[in-house]
Design a protein around this motif. Structure first.
Motif, mmCIF file in Angstrom:
data_model
loop_
_atom_site.group_PDB
_atom_site.id
_atom_site.type_symbol
_atom_site.label_atom_id
_atom_site.label_comp_id
_atom_site.label_asym_id
_atom_site.label_seq_id
_atom_site.Cartn_x
_atom_site.Cartn_y
_atom_site.Cartn_z
ATOM 1 N N VAL A 1 21.673 30.833 85.236
ATOM 2 C CA VAL A 1 21.569 29.386 85.443
ATOM 3 C C VAL A 1 20.338 29.132 86.309
ATOM 4 O O VAL A 1 20.154 29.806 87.333
ATOM 5 C CB VAL A 1 22.851 28.859 86.128
ATOM 6 N N SER A 2 19.515 28.174 85.908
ATOM 7 C CA SER A 2 18.262 27.881 86.600
ATOM 8 C C SER A 2 17.370 29.118 86.673
ATOM 9 O O SER A 2 16.715 29.372 87.668
ATOM 10 C CB SER A 2 18.531 27.340 88.013
ATOM 11 N N ASP A 3 17.387 29.882 85.594
ATOM 12 C CA ASP A 3 16.566 31.091 85.526
ATOM 13 C C ASP A 3 15.414 30.813 84.570
ATOM 14 O O ASP A 3 15.534 31.005 83.365
ATOM 15 C CB ASP A 3 17.426 32.264 85.033
ATOM 16 N N SER A 4 14.312 30.326 85.132
ATOM 17 C CA SER A 4 13.146 30.002 84.298
ATOM 18 C C SER A 4 12.037 31.016 84.529
ATOM 19 O O SER A 4 10.855 30.683 84.441
ATOM 20 C CB SER A 4 12.635 28.600 84.623
ATOM 21 N N THR A 5 12.408 32.256 84.814
ATOM 22 C CA THR A 5 11.380 33.261 85.143
ATOM 23 C C THR A 5 10.393 33.448 83.984
ATOM 24 O O THR A 5 9.210 33.659 84.230
ATOM 25 C CB THR A 5 12.008 34.619 85.506
ATOM 26 N N ALA B 1 13.345 31.263 95.511
ATOM 27 C CA ALA B 1 13.901 32.486 94.917
ATOM 28 C C ALA B 1 13.373 32.686 93.495
ATOM 29 O O ALA B 1 13.119 33.820 93.069
ATOM 30 C CB ALA B 1 15.425 32.418 94.920
ATOM 31 N N LEU B 2 13.189 31.572 92.758
ATOM 32 C CA LEU B 2 12.648 31.687 91.399
ATOM 33 C C LEU B 2 11.249 32.314 91.446
ATOM 34 O O LEU B 2 10.921 33.213 90.657
ATOM 35 C CB LEU B 2 12.591 30.298 90.747
ATOM 36 N N ALA B 3 10.428 31.860 92.393
ATOM 37 C CA ALA B 3 9.069 32.395 92.531
ATOM 38 C C ALA B 3 9.124 33.878 92.913
ATOM 39 O O ALA B 3 8.397 34.711 92.368
ATOM 40 C CB ALA B 3 8.301 31.601 93.581
ATOM 41 N N ARG B 4 10.025 34.195 93.858
ATOM 42 C CA ARG B 4 10.101 35.576 94.351
ATOM 43 C C ARG B 4 10.476 36.533 93.219
ATOM 44 O O ARG B 4 9.828 37.562 93.026
ATOM 45 C CB ARG B 4 11.143 35.639 95.486
ATOM 46 N N LEU B 5 11.493 36.159 92.443
ATOM 47 C CA LEU B 5 11.932 37.069 91.380
ATOM 48 C C LEU B 5 10.898 37.132 90.245
ATOM 49 O O LEU B 5 10.604 38.208 89.731
ATOM 50 C CB LEU B 5 13.304 36.630 90.835
ATOM 51 N N SER B 6 10.333 35.984 89.889
ATOM 52 C CA SER B 6 9.342 35.978 88.797
ATOM 53 C C SER B 6 8.151 36.858 89.172
ATOM 54 O O SER B 6 7.668 37.656 88.349
ATOM 55 C CB SER B 6 8.824 34.559 88.537
ATOM 56 N N LEU B 7 7.683 36.747 90.412
ATOM 57 C CA LEU B 7 6.496 37.519 90.798
ATOM 58 C C LEU B 7 6.826 39.004 90.995
ATOM 59 O O LEU B 7 5.973 39.867 90.793
ATOM 60 C CB LEU B 7 5.833 36.907 92.031
ATOM 61 N N ILE C 1 17.866 41.067 94.642
ATOM 62 C CA ILE C 1 17.545 42.237 93.813
ATOM 63 C C ILE C 1 18.408 43.384 94.331
ATOM 64 O O ILE C 1 18.158 43.951 95.398
ATOM 65 C CB ILE C 1 16.043 42.580 93.890
ATOM 66 N N TYR C 2 19.445 43.711 93.596
ATOM 67 C CA TYR C 2 20.434 44.705 94.033
ATOM 68 C C TYR C 2 19.924 46.112 93.759
ATOM 69 O O TYR C 2 20.132 47.037 94.542
ATOM 70 C CB TYR C 2 21.740 44.447 93.271
ATOM 71 N N GLU C 3 19.227 46.284 92.619
ATOM 72 C CA GLU C 3 18.802 47.632 92.211
ATOM 73 C C GLU C 3 17.632 47.492 91.251
ATOM 74 O O GLU C 3 17.567 46.523 90.499
ATOM 75 C CB GLU C 3 19.998 48.307 91.512
ATOM 76 N N PHE C 4 16.709 48.460 91.301
ATOM 77 C CA PHE C 4 15.664 48.498 90.279
ATOM 78 C C PHE C 4 15.655 49.882 89.654
ATOM 79 O O PHE C 4 15.575 50.884 90.371
ATOM 80 C CB PHE C 4 14.285 48.159 90.877
ATOM 81 N N ILE C 5 15.772 49.937 88.365
ATOM 82 C CA ILE C 5 15.771 51.231 87.652
ATOM 83 C C ILE C 5 14.394 51.384 87.044
ATOM 84 O O ILE C 5 14.015 50.635 86.139
ATOM 85 C CB ILE C 5 16.873 51.248 86.574
ATOM 86 N N ASP C 6 13.635 52.333 87.582
ATOM 87 C CA ASP C 6 12.204 52.412 87.270
ATOM 88 C C ASP C 6 11.942 53.039 85.909
ATOM 89 O O ASP C 6 12.816 53.647 85.318
ATOM 90 C CB ASP C 6 11.491 53.204 88.384
ATOM 91 N N TRP C 7 10.710 52.884 85.455
ATOM 92 C CA TRP C 7 10.303 53.394 84.147
ATOM 93 C C TRP C 7 10.574 54.891 84.007
ATOM 94 O O TRP C 7 11.063 55.344 83.004
ATOM 95 C CB TRP C 7 8.791 53.177 83.940
ATOM 96 N N GLU C 8 10.223 55.655 85.057
ATOM 97 C CA GLU C 8 10.261 57.115 84.900
ATOM 98 C C GLU C 8 11.601 57.738 85.206
ATOM 99 O O GLU C 8 11.820 58.882 84.910
ATOM 100 C CB GLU C 8 9.240 57.817 85.832
ATOM 101 N N GLU C 9 12.515 57.007 85.839
ATOM 102 C CA GLU C 9 13.734 57.636 86.363
ATOM 103 C C GLU C 9 14.509 58.408 85.310
ATOM 104 O O GLU C 9 14.562 57.986 84.160
ATOM 105 C CB GLU C 9 14.655 56.550 86.944
#
Ligand code: URA
Length: 431
Positions: free
Chosen positions: A87-91, A266-272, A423-431
């Motif tokens: 909701v309100s996620d316009s990233t 928060a929208l700016a933070r997550l989008s960037l 941002i609870y977790e980020f699963i990276d490309w190489e993991e």
């Protein structure tokens, strides 16, 4: 082999063979399986689960159930980002022009609003004349010439998902991890993006409530993508309260434009954050350098100009990027005020449902969407408020009492607030 036997095997908790899965998906796509059989299969999967191997096979079979086009001759890595719905996620409206303006091509296939969640295609149609139904040839040519295109997938892509999703939507079988993973990833595998960032939502307004479950879904989707040879990473992010400060199509497009002009929230933070990850991967640069370039794209106005270019390329009125009166809000305004003092809670699910009741979303597939209705938040979840403080303005049509009441009910005040991480977790490309 029969569809009946396959449903029966899953009902008894057996792992299906690749041949059984391919047979079932073919039956879905060619119409041999009935809606009742699809519903029974989905419920059996929801209750009995699937192994990772079954999920990989289901995804691949679904991805191949319709037209699969070879990767077009587009230079450089093509990026895509997909949110599981919020909701309100316009990233997307921020991320695509930012990335395209720093030289990262974006081939973005998006969807319409689903249930209480908003859809990028509906928001883009806020720009008068904007076409979301590009042919594959138009889409590919625009990615090469403008650096980005955002459109809906055609009727012939992943027909198995279209049927299964429609049945799941009305049989309480959306919230199954292997079914969500195969639905999302089949559409990604049928498109040509090389690098895909998945934004997997958890919380009150998401299809998955707990961060642990969302992480399980994210890891499964990442391994499905990797097993198919794509570069996939995932962020597990919070959807307890709306991501941005606006709900509703025109209101959210206005807000995305504000973020492209430098607004910080928060929208700016997550989008960037997403921009930085995708930019670093696509251009082979450090995250620090990617952050510098993407922030500069906003500061210099290049990203805003790129949005106008994308809108114009898809037949939309690009003047709306610079003139918000072309993105009008409904004139009737109702205020929501705090009934007591304390910490504010804003339910993403509650506001998403309120927007549907106001006419800003669909009650049934095919309903028209009212782009001008919406809710503008004046205070954020977690803030301390006093009795009588203005919390939000609801832009509505006259007589929208049910929607206004639902919007009011989405705001509660209590003596405590325990925020969960954006941002609870980020699963990276190489993991
Ligand atoms: N989005 C999709 O495309 N599919 C799902 O199953 C859930 C969210």
């Amino acid at each position: 082999m029969t569809v009946y036997d396959i449903i029966d095997a899953k009902k008894r908790g057996l792992a299906l063979s690749p041949e059984q899965i391919e047979y079932f998906v073919r039956a879905v796509a060619d119409g041999t399986a009935s809606d009742a059989q699809i519903a029974a299969f989905c419920m059996a999967v929801l209750l009995r689960g699937m192994t990772d191997e079954e999920c990989f096979r289901l995804t691949a079979a679904m991805a191949e159930s319709g037209e699969v086009r070879p990767r077009p001759r587009i230079t450089g890595i093509c990026a895509d980002k997909h949110s599981t719905g919020g909701v309100s996620d316009s990233t997307t409206l921020v991320l695509v022009p930012v990335l395209a303006s720093v030289g990262v091509k974006c081939a973005k296939y998006s969807g319409r609003g689903l249930g209480h969640t908003g859809g990028t295609l509906d928001k883009l149609e806020s720009f008068p004349g904007f076409r979301v139904d590009l042919s594959p040839e138009e889409f590919e040519a625009q990615v090469e010439s403008v650096g980005a295109a955002i459109a809906g997938q055609t009727e012939s892509t992943v027909p198995a998902d279209k049927r299964m999703y429609a049945v799941r939507d009305v049989t309480a079988t959306v919230d199954s991890i292997p079914l969500i993973a195969s639905s999302v990833m089949s559409k990604k595998l049928a498109s040509f993006a090389d690098a895909i960032l998945l934004d997997v939502k958890y919380g009150d307004g998401a299809f998955v409530r707990s961060p642990e479950e969302a992480e399980k879904l994210a890891r499964l989707m990442v391994s499905v993508g990797r097993s198919a040879g794509r570069k996939v990473c995932a962020a597990v992010t919070c959807m307890d309260s709306p991501l941005g400060d606006s709900v509703g199509c025109n209101a959210e497009v206005r807000e995305a434009i504000e973020v492209l002009k430098g607004k910080k929230n928060a929208l700016a933070r997550l989008s960037l954050f997403h921009c930085r990850k995708l930019c670093a991967l696509a251009l082979g640069i450090s995250e620090e350098e990617a952050q510098r370039r993407t922030e500069e794209a906003v500061a210099s106005g290049a990203a805003l100009r790129k949005l106008a270019e994308i809108v114009a390329a898809q037949g939309g009125d690009a003047r709306a990027v610079y003139d918000e009166t072309l993105l009008p809000l409904a004139e009737e305004v109702r205020e929501i005020r705090a009934e007591r003092g304390g910490y504010l809670h804003v339910s993403a699910l509650g506001l998403g449902k309120a927007n549907v009741l106001l006419g800003g979303g669909r009650r049934r597939a095919g309903d028209a969407v009212d782009h001008a209705v919406g809710i503008l938040l004046q205070r954020r979840a977690g803030e301390k408020v006093r009795e009588g403080d203005l919390l939000a303005r609801v832009h509505c049509r006259s007589g929208a009492e049910e929607g206004v009441a639902a919007a009011k009910a989405a705001f509660t005040v209590s003596d405590a607030f325990e925020p969960r991480p954006l941002i609870y977790e980020f699963i990276d490309w190489e993991e």
